[in-house]
Enzyme design. Structure first.
Site, PDB file in Angstrom:
ATOM      1  N   ASP A 525       0.864  -1.187   0.000  1.00 28.51           N
ATOM      2  CA  ASP A 525       0.000   0.000   0.000  1.00 28.51           C
ATOM      3  C   ASP A 525       0.898   1.235   0.000  1.00 28.51           C
ATOM      4  OD1 ASP A 525      -2.054   1.790   0.127  1.00 28.51           O
ATOM      5  OD2 ASP A 525      -2.612   1.360   2.201  1.00 28.51           O
ATOM      6  N   CYS A 552      -3.867   4.385  -3.836  1.00 29.08           N
ATOM      7  CA  CYS A 552      -4.718   5.559  -4.046  1.00 29.08           C
ATOM      8  C   CYS A 552      -4.460   6.171  -5.424  1.00 29.08           C
ATOM      9  CB  CYS A 552      -4.488   6.593  -2.951  1.00 29.08           C
ATOM     10  SG  CYS A 552      -2.796   7.196  -2.853  1.00 29.08           S
ATOM     11  N   GLU A 595      -9.690   4.225  -5.109  1.00 32.37           N
ATOM     12  CA  GLU A 595      -8.692   3.339  -4.498  1.00 32.37           C
ATOM     13  C   GLU A 595      -8.716   2.004  -5.233  1.00 32.37           C
ATOM     14  OE1 GLU A 595      -6.016   3.082  -0.918  1.00 32.37           O
ATOM     15  OE2 GLU A 595      -7.170   4.703  -1.828  1.00 32.37           O
TER      16      GLU A 595
END
Length: 615
Positions: A525, A552, A595
């Site tokens: 992430d 993101c 996302e």
């Protein structure tokens, strides 16, 4: 030459020196996105644009402040509406409009681009049918650049974000379309307004950084930037949570009192924090407990004769709450069918029995949400180093106010459940179930169970802690020492004994991995810029059995996933991966952001790598 290089070369000016661009240079910027999408639109009408001599009709940029009336034909992944120039040899990108709109737009000063020009939205001349029945929820919409989609239905927002993910992988992964599975439907947010738990309004400083220039001037505009222009004065932000909007009023007042002392502009932090108080079934008296408010640092006393505070360091009586903490033992994946390629319903936000607004001090507002078994007391802080608290399902997370934590708490229980339900491979078929069915594929020998989790870019431990019940051991790594400090504290708060955390660059994660790759899962992430090539090479060399890539920025995610699928050479012990599934989660309703969640499974080392035209 890569597809990125070919697109940039094709869109380049005549006679311009050709430049080769490697995948590692792709950043997923709005300029890159618009370059691909503008070129795709021009390709559609290329036959119409050809002059008798076989060349495209040249485009001549218009003078600044020229106004044009244009028909919007497509929605860009940046959130802009795209329209053809009158000669269909150029594309205009216009904010705050949708396909079917007829708008008046205006040119402004910018560096010329060969395929597209950004324009300023001036007026809606004829609305698109997509706008029917929709009223923007913010009076600043189409002036403030924070939101792009308040003029269309939420259903249409989710459909568009599905195309954003698809275009990102088409344009930035450098993969053959056959290697990219269909994109799943975007999972919506339970809250479409009032969801952001962090806001950062700002204001500009005086001219030439001289406080004398404040004299005789009113207070500066405090808020968010207009599209490529000044700061818009924002008194209320509808996508911010209610407590943050109360905080915005207070912080604006403070700025009005002190701005004349500032030599430079200032960004104001507004971060929500929650104190959860569980209602006890037994009214037996206990000593009062002292808690610290993250809004002002003052200690307050709350009696725990009928209630108990849960989830903060040093809190007593947490074990007597009505909510059971998650088990930390290894548990099998859900026996229910995988939701990875099927409909997945968002977990709704609970409805409070009552909502009460209070002022604990003149500048210390609280909003108290009362539920059947607990009450949430919402406060805010504007101090970077304060600790704030959030609850995600049964888990409690503390982090510093200025550290990264997902800003839409309403979707996090759904998001974590989706990852938890699908991060492990489905249970293998039994041999007996197919032995009497010769036409069906026989199962492969059972592989060892995945028991270990490596959480790269772990921050304060959202995945490491939220997924910990599935694994016997968890290791998180992050370069942010404050994030690791919070992650360790969160492991204690949530009674997670099987998780450890290291403060280091994620590129060092595989230097001394204590887990066997055949039994390991890696969660990635990274920040918007994506992972480094060195990190991705090390991941392929280590070869964890499964990878979950969350991002993101779906454009840098696509770039990185493309490299994992291609691999970095199959010599020695290096592996590559195949995409199992791909979909978006709407963490930011009303905006053009989505996302991305991508599940990847390891491909046997003997498999042939896909052919990729590499720069």
């Amino acid at each position: 030459m890569s597809s990125k290089a070919r697109t940039l070369e094709k869109s380049g000016k005549s006679g311009q020196k050709r430049q080769r661009v490697s995948r590692a240079q792709i950043e997923g910027t709005p300029e890159e996105i618009l370059t691909f999408e503008a070129q795709a639109l021009l390709t559609k009408v290329e036959a119409e644009l050809l002059e008798p001599d076989g060349k495209l009709k040249p485009f001549s940029p218009l003078p600044f402040d020229t106004q044009l009336e244009l028909e919007v034909v497509e929605q860009s992944s940046t959130g802009d509406g795209l329209a053809y120039s009158p000669d269909k040899n150029h594309v205009y990108a216009i904010p705050f409009c949708v396909p079917g709109d007829r708008v008046l737009a205006q040119t402004y000063k910018q560096i010329p681009h060969p395929t597209y020009t950004s324009l300023r939205f001036m007026e809606l001349r004829r609305p698109s049918p997509k706008r029917e029945g929709v009223t923007p929820g913010c009076k600043y919409f189409a002036e403030c650049s924070g939101c792009q989609f308040q003029m269309i239905s939420y259903e249409d927002q989710l459909k568009h974000k599905k195309t954003i993910v698809g275009k990102a992988f088409k344009n930035f992964s450098n993969l053959d379309p056959s290697l990219i599975p269909p994109v799943g439907d975007t999972i919506g947010s339970p809250l479409q307004y009032g969801y952001r738990t962090k806001l950062t309004p700002h204001y500009d400083g005086p001219r030439r950084r001289d406080t004398a220039n404040w004299v005789g001037r009113p207070p500066p505009a405090i808020g968010f930037s207009a599209k490529n222009r000044h700061v818009v004065d924002i008194e209320h932000c509808p996508i911010g949570t209610p407590i943050l909007n109360e905080g915005l009023t207070i912080e604006r007042k403070k700025v009005h009192e002190t701005y004349h002392t500032r030599k430079a502009g200032v960004t104001i932090l507004l971060r929500e924090s929650t104190r959860r108080v569980f209602k006890k079934e037994s009214p037996s008296p206990e000593p009062p407990t002292s808690t610290t408010s993250p809004a002002d640092g003052q200690a307050t006393t709350s009696s725990s004769a009928t209630e108990t505070t849960d989830g903060t360091e040093g809190t007593e009586g947490a074990s007597s709450s009505t909510t059971t903490k998650p088990s930390t033992s290894v548990i099998p994946p859900s026996a229910e069918p995988s939701t990875v390629n099927h409909d997945f319903t968002a977990i709704p936000v609970p409805t409070p029995l009552s909502v009460k607004h209070e002022l604990r001090a003149p500048d210390t507002p609280e909003i108290i949400y009362d539920y059947p078994t607990y009450r949430d007391i919402k406060t805010y802080t504007s101090v970077n180093q304060d600790f704030t608290t959030e609850y995600v399902g049964d888990f409690t997370f503390v982090s510093r106010a200025n550290s990264f934590f997902q800003n839409n708490n309403s979707i996090l229980p759904t998001f974590i459940k989706y990852v938890r339900d699908n991060c492990l491979p489905p249970p293998p078929q039994s041999l007996s179930s197919t032995a009497d069915k010769p036409n069906e594929t026989q199962p492969q020998p059972q592989e060892p169970p995945i028991k270990y989790l490596l959480d790269a870019y772990c921050g304060s431990g959202l995945f490491a802690i939220g997924l910990s019940p599935l694994f016997s051991s968890v290791l998180g790594i992050d370069i942010d020492a404050h994030g690791i400090e919070a992650a360790r504290q969160n492991a204690k708060i949530n009674n997670i004994p099987n998780a450890g955390f290291i403060a280091a660059d994620a590129d060092l994660l595989f230097a001394d991995v204590p887990f066997p790759p055949d039994q390991s899962l890696v969660v990635i992430d990274p920040p918007r810029k994506g992972a480094s090539v060195d990190f991705l090479k090390q991941l392929c060399a280590f070869g964890p059995r499964r990878v979950v890539y969350v991002s993101c920025n779906v454009h840098t995610q696509a770039r990185d996933v493309g490299m994992l699928v291609t691999g970095f050479g199959l010599g020695g012990k290096k592996w590559r991966y195949q995409i199992e599934s791909l979909r978006g989660f709407d963490f930011f309703p009303q905006t053009g952001h989505v996302e991305g969640v991508c599940f990847l499974s390891r491909v046997p080392a003997g498999s042939d790598a896909p052919d990729v035209d590499e720069a």
